[in-house]
Design an enzyme around this catalytic site. Structure first.
Site, short mmCIF file in Angstrom:
data_model
loop_
_atom_site.label_atom_id
_atom_site.label_comp_id
_atom_site.label_asym_id
_atom_site.label_seq_id
_atom_site.Cartn_x
_atom_site.Cartn_y
_atom_site.Cartn_z
N THR A 138 0.88 -1.19 0.00
CA THR A 138 0.00 0.00 0.00
C THR A 138 0.90 1.22 0.00
O THR A 138 2.13 1.10 0.16
CB THR A 138 -0.91 0.04 1.25
OG1 THR A 138 -0.09 0.37 2.39
CG2 THR A 138 -1.62 -1.27 1.48
N ASP A 139 0.30 2.39 -0.16
CA ASP A 139 1.11 3.61 -0.13
C ASP A 139 1.83 3.77 1.20
O ASP A 139 2.96 4.22 1.27
CB ASP A 139 0.23 4.83 -0.40
CG ASP A 139 -0.26 4.84 -1.85
OD1 ASP A 139 0.34 4.10 -2.67
OD2 ASP A 139 -1.23 5.54 -2.14
N CYS A 140 1.13 3.40 2.29
CA CYS A 140 1.76 3.58 3.62
C CYS A 140 2.56 2.35 4.05
O CYS A 140 3.42 2.44 4.91
CB CYS A 140 0.70 3.93 4.65
SG CYS A 140 -0.79 2.94 4.56
N TYR A 141 2.26 1.20 3.47
CA TYR A 141 2.98 -0.04 3.80
C TYR A 141 3.48 -0.68 2.49
O TYR A 141 2.87 -1.62 1.98
CB TYR A 141 2.08 -1.02 4.54
CG TYR A 141 1.68 -0.55 5.93
CD1 TYR A 141 2.60 -0.64 6.97
CD2 TYR A 141 0.42 -0.04 6.19
CE1 TYR A 141 2.26 -0.21 8.24
CE2 TYR A 141 0.07 0.39 7.46
CZ TYR A 141 0.99 0.30 8.49
OH TYR A 141 0.65 0.72 9.75
#
Lengths: 391, 133
Positions: A138-141
């Site tokens: 994901t964008d954050c992970y």
């Protein structure tokens, strides 16, 4: 009520090293000798114990964040699949989880040499565990793959959290068919060649508090060699009494269960054993001991009930259990079961336990020592569990 | 010619069949029964010391009758560190080598009675029973 003791009074005595603590076995002898009234006055706490395979067990793990960060989706510990459908690096390892490449029962009866129960044991034994994880990113992970080794000390938190443990009474299994069957109650020989039972009878925690007068949410317990707590009633909690005959005579407590939890990091490997049940699967053998405060004579009386007055229903696991036939072939007392044979329809059937009575006793003795030396005080339940009268 | 030691295991349906007599009468084998665990309507085991020219034919006859035959070259050992004294093996052990002592409920293993049938090795949930060669 006159003669009632409170949790506060008992805990004060424990802290002062003055509490009188006995095991459930010792309580039986005391009540035989002195009667319930005098024993209630003398004893503050009774300790119980059981050490048995308990499949509905597992642990929440917080594995810790990597750099770059990762939202772990598919996770394996020593090839055993772990549930990753909770927050980024949280996971749940279930005792019954088995590697995807295990032969299962294709090589009947399957051996299930290594599974979730064994991983939990190896974690507690401080062995290195191989971790593999996959993520969709994901964008954050953003991280998508991870392969490393961990130990229990490397990860942030590990909480043993067992949804259903510590069964009150349990079925005694026989096999009425003409073929051997492999069940979670062990290998059952054809034509009632053997009978397998579980629980520690007169030492078993929930058999000693049948009305759930003392065991509730927040009860502090011996769990896996460390300290744990009762979280809630277990799944399939069915408090009550075994009923028999046309008068529905009560024959001892029935199917109450507990959900328990505790910090895995302070538990001991000898009290959490990976277990391989032939033809059935992997599981975890869990050591549990529960202190029962002797608040009044009624609690003392029930805690002193003996094997001869505690019972297990004998059920056909050849084909009856599978079809939901729960009418017992017989209701056998623990005194009969522990004698090594029971008689069913004029046939003498050898009996064997799956619960270690000697280890159950060790747990009850350990818990007694912890309390007697002031190390372990009683946790007063913030809420009692449903009992036979308030289900 | 030297004698051979073997273990026979048979189901309850075989318990009343005089297979050992036929080994003597039809195959001219000299048999010394070292251990026997035979009861009507129960699975059983025999440990034999056998000598004779028709040894192989005799064994073939036993197998045709549904008897399971193993060589007695192994020994079963209990790993005391792994055994938790549960008792799950005790009603499976066909020879009474594994049994519960009462009232302590400790599991005892008398290796003199063991017929090396491997049943305990398979059923022990903690892998405490080991085969040694």
């Amino acid at each position: 009520m006159p003669g009632e003791k409170s949790y506060e009074e008992i805990n004060q005595k424990i802290k002062e090293g003055k509490a009188v603590v006995v095991t459930a076995e010792e309580l039986i002898s005391m009540v035989d000798e002195k009667g319930v009234t005098q024993t209630t006055q003398e004893v503050d706490v009774v300790t119980t114990g059981t050490f048995s395979p308990m499949c509905s067990s597992g642990a929440f793990l917080n594995i810790g964040h990597t750099i770059p960060k990762m939202k772990m989706n598919n996770i394996w510990l020593n090839d055993v699949p772990v549930y990753g459908g909770i927050a980024a690096v949280d996971a749940y390892i279930g005792a019954a989880s088995v590697p995807e490449n295990d032969p299962f029962n294709n090589n009947y009866p399957g051996e299930f040499k290594y599974g979730g129960g064994h991983v939990i044991h190896d974690l507690v034994a401080r062995k290195s565990i191989h971790l593999e994880a996959e993520a969709y990113g994901t964008d954050c992970y953003p991280r998508r793959e991870l392969e490393t080794t961990i130990t229990l000390d490397d990860i942030n938190e590990a909480t043993l959290f067992n949804p259903r443990n510590c069964y009150q009474s349990y079925n005694c299994a026989v096999n009425l068919t003409s073929e051997t069957v492999y069940t979670y109650l062990g290998m059952l020989k054809p034509n009632m060649g053997n009978a397998h039972y579980a629980t520690a009878g007169q030492l078993s925690p929930l058999l000693k508090d049948p009305y759930f007068k003392t065991i509730g949410v927040g009860t502090r317990i011996f769990l896996g060699g460390g300290i744990g707590y009762v979280a809630w009633n277990g799944t399939q909690h069915s408090p009550g009494f075994l009923l028999t005959g046309c008068n529905n005579e009560k024959k001892g407590p029935a199917g109450g269960t507990l959900s328990v939890l505790g910090d895995l990091k302070q538990m001991k490997p000898e009290w959490l054993l990976g277990t391989s049940v032939l033809g059935y699967g992997s599981t975890l053998t869990v050591g549990i001991g529960i202190p029962i405060p002797v608040l009044n004579e009624e609690i003392c009386y029930y805690a002193s009930v003996k094997d001869k007055d505690l019972y297990a229903p004998v059920i056909d696991y050849g084909e009856g259990y599978q079809k939901g036939k729960t009418d017992p072939i017989k209701i056998a007392s623990f005194a009969e079961l522990k004698s090594g044979k029971i008689t069913i329809n004029d046939k003498e059937v050898p009996t064997a336990p799956l619960t270690s009575y000697t280890k159950a006793k060790e747990i009850a003795v350990s818990l007694k020592e912890w309390i007697a030396c002031g190390k372990f005080t009683l946790g007063q339940p913030s809420q009692l569990l449903p009992g036979p009268d308030n289900r | 010619m030297t004698s051979k030691r073997i273990v026979l295991r048979f189901d309850e349906s075989m318990a009343d069949k005089p297979v050992i007599s036929y080994l003597v009468s039809d195959y001219n084998l000299i048999i010394n029964i070292l251990k026997a665990n035979v009861s009507p309507q129960k699975e059983g085991t025999l440990v034999l010391d056998i000598l004779g020219e028709k040894y192989k034919e005799g064994l073939e006859y036993l197998k045709q009758q549904g008897v399971r035959v193993h060589a007695l070259t192994e020994e079963i050992i209990r790993n005391e560190d792994k055994c938790i004294n549960c008792g799950a093996c005790t009603a499976i052990c066909p020879s009474g080598a594994l049994y519960i002592e009462r009232p302590s409920m400790e599991v005892k293993f008398n290796s003199d009675e063991c017929v090396v049938c491997h049943q305990c090795v398979k059923v022990c949930p903690y892998k405490a029973m080991e085969v040694h060669f």
